[in-house]
Each structure stands twice: as structure tokens, then as C-alpha cells.
Design a protein around this motif. Sequence first.
Motif, PDB file in Angstrom:
ATOM      1  N   HIS A   1       0.151  -2.059   0.642  1.00 27.84           N
ATOM      2  CA  HIS A   1      -0.266  -3.383   1.098  1.00 27.84           C
ATOM      3  C   HIS A   1      -0.892  -4.119  -0.080  1.00 27.84           C
ATOM      4  O   HIS A   1      -1.306  -3.496  -1.066  1.00 27.84           O
ATOM      5  N   LYS A   2      -0.998  -5.446   0.040  1.00 31.13           N
ATOM      6  CA  LYS A   2      -1.587  -6.237  -1.043  1.00 31.13           C
ATOM      7  C   LYS A   2      -2.974  -5.735  -1.424  1.00 31.13           C
ATOM      8  O   LYS A   2      -3.328  -5.725  -2.594  1.00 31.13           O
ATOM      9  N   ASP A   3      -3.748  -5.294  -0.451  1.00 33.66           N
ATOM     10  CA  ASP A   3      -5.115  -4.860  -0.740  1.00 33.66           C
ATOM     11  C   ASP A   3      -5.205  -3.396  -1.165  1.00 33.66           C
ATOM     12  O   ASP A   3      -6.288  -2.920  -1.497  1.00 33.66           O
ATOM     13  N   THR A   4      -4.085  -2.674  -1.200  1.00 33.06           N
ATOM     14  CA  THR A   4      -4.122  -1.274  -1.626  1.00 33.06           C
ATOM     15  C   THR A   4      -3.337  -1.011  -2.906  1.00 33.06           C
ATOM     16  O   THR A   4      -3.265   0.126  -3.361  1.00 33.06           O
TER      17      THR A   4
ATOM     18  N   SER B   1       3.885   3.512   1.316  1.00 35.56           N
ATOM     19  CA  SER B   1       3.721   2.235   1.987  1.00 35.56           C
ATOM     20  C   SER B   1       2.513   1.544   1.359  1.00 35.56           C
ATOM     21  O   SER B   1       1.405   2.080   1.399  1.00 35.56           O
TER      22      SER B   1
ATOM     23  N   SER C   1       5.831  -8.314  -0.820  1.00 35.58           N
ATOM     24  CA  SER C   1       6.388  -7.549  -1.942  1.00 35.58           C
ATOM     25  C   SER C   1       6.306  -8.304  -3.263  1.00 35.58           C
ATOM     26  O   SER C   1       6.108  -7.691  -4.314  1.00 35.58           O
TER      27      SER C   1
ATOM     28  N   CYS D   1      10.007  -6.636   3.816  1.00 41.17           N
ATOM     29  CA  CYS D   1       8.969  -6.341   2.827  1.00 41.17           C
ATOM     30  C   CYS D   1       8.546  -7.610   2.081  1.00 41.17           C
ATOM     31  O   CYS D   1       7.390  -7.758   1.692  1.00 41.17           O
TER      32      CYS D   1
ATOM     33  N   GLU E   1       5.544  -0.097   8.192  1.00 38.97           N
ATOM     34  CA  GLU E   1       4.143  -0.400   7.878  1.00 38.97           C
ATOM     35  C   GLU E   1       4.046  -1.477   6.800  1.00 38.97           C
ATOM     36  O   GLU E   1       4.230  -2.633   7.072  1.00 38.97           O
ATOM     37  N   GLY E   2       3.753  -1.054   5.576  1.00 38.31           N
ATOM     38  CA  GLY E   2       3.608  -2.005   4.479  1.00 38.31           C
ATOM     39  C   GLY E   2       4.891  -2.125   3.695  1.00 38.31           C
ATOM     40  O   GLY E   2       5.976  -1.798   4.173  1.00 38.31           O
TER      41      GLY E   2
ATOM     42  N   LYS F   1       5.965  -9.175   4.026  1.00 36.43           N
ATOM     43  CA  LYS F   1       4.726  -8.388   3.937  1.00 36.43           C
ATOM     44  C   LYS F   1       4.052  -8.472   2.571  1.00 36.43           C
ATOM     45  O   LYS F   1       3.010  -7.856   2.377  1.00 36.43           O
TER      46      LYS F   1
END
Length: 108
Positions: free
Chosen positions: A91-94, A89, A44, A39, A77-78, A42
Motif C-alpha cells: 500500500h502507499k503507506d507501507t 501486497s 501503483s 492496482c 488487497e493492495g 490502488k
Amino acid sequence: AHIDASCRAHGRGRSIINIFGQKGYGGKMKITVCIGSSCHIKGSRHIVERIQQLIAENNLKDEVCLGGAFCMGKCVEGVCVTVDGALHSVHKDTVDDFFNKEVISKFR
């Protein structure tokens, strides 16, 4: 991020470290971000920093306890993030949409 290792809870046999340094959860919403190696790769760190900003911007420091865990075992996933035990899960953009849906909506 300041991490207070003296404030710990245990979930799935792994330490959860309180980032804001509260001495207990006391009815607060608990957000836990995985900071394990997968993570971390990804993003974190970015997610933790952004959630910290969003908590401050929305004056929720007294309502939300933000912590980290070294592995949640669901890193396909994220970045793994739990809100009161419910796994997500992210992500940086969510992260902003996640925060609005899973955190802000619970206080409005």
C-alpha cells in the motif's frame, strides 16, 4: 517514469516492462509492480515512483531491476509487487517498510 518497451521478459504470459531501461536482469534483484487497472486505482503509480526514489537514494540502480506487469492476478488487497518472484501486497503507506524489509535487508 521512463518505460523502455524494448526490454522485456515474460512471466505468466504477460509482458514485464523494464522501467530503468537495462537490457537484461543479469543477476540483479528483480522488482515487478502491477500496473493493471485494479492496482493502478490502488496507487501503483505512487508505489513505482517511490520505489524508484528509494532505489536511487540507496544507490541500488546497478543492483535492482524495476519493472511493471499489466496483471498479476492477485489484486484483492493492495498493489501486487514481486521481489525475485515472491509476491507481496503493498500500500502507499507501507512501501518504505516493504522496501527496507524486502530489498535493503538483502544488500546489508
